[in-house]
Write an enzyme that holds these catalytic residues in place. Sequence first.
Site, short mmCIF file in Angstrom:
data_model
loop_
_atom_site.label_atom_id
_atom_site.label_comp_id
_atom_site.label_asym_id
_atom_site.label_seq_id
_atom_site.Cartn_x
_atom_site.Cartn_y
_atom_site.Cartn_z
N SER A 17 25.93 21.08 66.46
CA SER A 17 27.06 20.30 65.95
C SER A 17 28.08 21.23 65.30
CB SER A 17 26.56 19.29 64.92
OG SER A 17 26.10 19.96 63.75
N ASP B 280 28.25 19.67 70.21
CA ASP B 280 28.25 18.25 69.89
C ASP B 280 29.33 17.89 68.87
OD1 ASP B 280 27.14 15.63 69.95
OD2 ASP B 280 25.93 16.05 68.18
N ASP C 26 35.18 14.87 70.60
CA ASP C 26 35.03 13.63 69.82
C ASP C 26 36.41 13.13 69.41
OD1 ASP C 26 34.53 11.61 68.05
OD2 ASP C 26 33.05 12.69 66.86
N HIS D 75 24.48 7.85 71.38
CA HIS D 75 24.46 8.48 70.06
C HIS D 75 24.15 7.42 69.01
CE1 HIS D 75 27.61 11.84 71.19
NE2 HIS D 75 26.85 11.54 72.21
N GLY D 76 23.73 7.86 67.84
CA GLY D 76 23.61 6.96 66.70
C GLY D 76 22.64 5.83 66.91
N ASN E 53 21.09 11.34 71.95
CA ASN E 53 21.06 12.33 70.89
C ASN E 53 19.95 12.04 69.88
OD1 ASN E 53 23.36 13.25 72.15
ND2 ASN E 53 24.54 13.45 70.27
N ASP F 92 18.61 13.57 66.25
CA ASP F 92 18.88 14.49 65.16
C ASP F 92 18.15 14.09 63.89
OD1 ASP F 92 19.96 16.53 63.64
OD2 ASP F 92 21.94 15.63 63.46
#
Length: 420
Positions: free
Chosen positions: A53, A96, A132, A329-330, A351, A353
């Site tokens: 990231s 990312d 992004d 994501h998320g 993703n 994390d």
Amino acid sequence: MTIATHERYAQMLDAARRGGYAYPAINVTSTQTLNAALQGFAEAESDGIIQVSVGGAAYLSGQSVKDRVVGSLALASFAHEVAAHYPNITVALHTDHCAKQYLDEWVRPLLRHEIDEVAHGQEPTFQSHMWDGSTVPLDENLDIAEELLERSVKAHTILEIEIGAVGGEEDGHSAEIDEKLYSTPADGVKVAQRLGLGERGLYMAAFTFGNVHGAYKPGIVQLRPGLLGDIQHEVAVAVRDGRVPSMPRAFADSWQGAGSAVGGGAAGVGAVAGVGIGSGIGSGGGTVGIDSAAGSVGAVADSSAVSPSFGRGEAAEAAAEKPFALVFHGGSGSRPEEIAEAVSHGVVKMNVDTDTQYAFTRAVAGHMFEHYAGVLKIDGEVGEKRFYDPRSWGREAESSMAARIVEACQRLGSAGKALK
């Protein structure tokens, strides 16, 4: 195979879309977490994606340096060396969540570096980069995406873009949890009209359906994974009725023209889009992330739908059915059935994390509590070097994180499917 070539990466993404599974994309912040990711993928017999990231890239260069390009290239160099010892899996390297304010100091310099590598007959250092644009208007987002896509073609990399806002906070990015978190089918059509579906460059795109960064208990996050199916369907209809002039193409087919497009000035390399959503899967303490989706993806995906020798015709057929290759994501706070439904609509990259951060740190905390007297020099004692040696707790942390990655591969269906 170790670090993916651009053709191999395209084949990986096509295989996932055709087979109805997704690759975990693991955020790393150190050589330890990178080694843990490689260990986890190898133990799961899964290909995968390792990513850094904006904050992780700066951290990797050293806290007194904080140079994202330096950190990224250092990590990649290390990855290329150690990954060579994992010949039975393929991993792609990805950057990312690069927001607008970081483009000139991070992704654009990396693309210039990779364009130079390709011009000298080499593979690019990274295989994909994420732009992004979730904090800027859609038209501006796509203006920048077009520019980066053109550079990506020359660099032999895949672009990932984000359409819509992701809630929560990660690496200094934050957004409210509200209606802005939901993309629309019209957004999907506009992306396809601006970036194409095969003729202008390979990309994955991040459409949001209520995704939130960070760790949340179930019920806080209101995902609408059906939006992904609506977007896919509307773009497919738009292709048929002429609103989108280009036909969806498989990633692997698109790379067929890469050599002529870069070296001979052809119109460009083909693109297949992807859909993505934030970063980080829920952690422990009852949070539902990938780990809680046990068996749910398998219930949706046909486990026999793809083999490592799948044909390009099959990949093209899958692309026509699902014009965008999706990225999730998320996922923190997501219910198992929501994750499974998202994958069923074409998610090929998810993703991870938050969960892996927790797995790594939890093992360190356990070591410190268990060996408290040995780690600390209490009351004038000397402690025990074998317990405060960073390698002792580091091995435990890496193994804990690797186990969490194996679990992610199993839940997303990529375990045992490493391309041969």
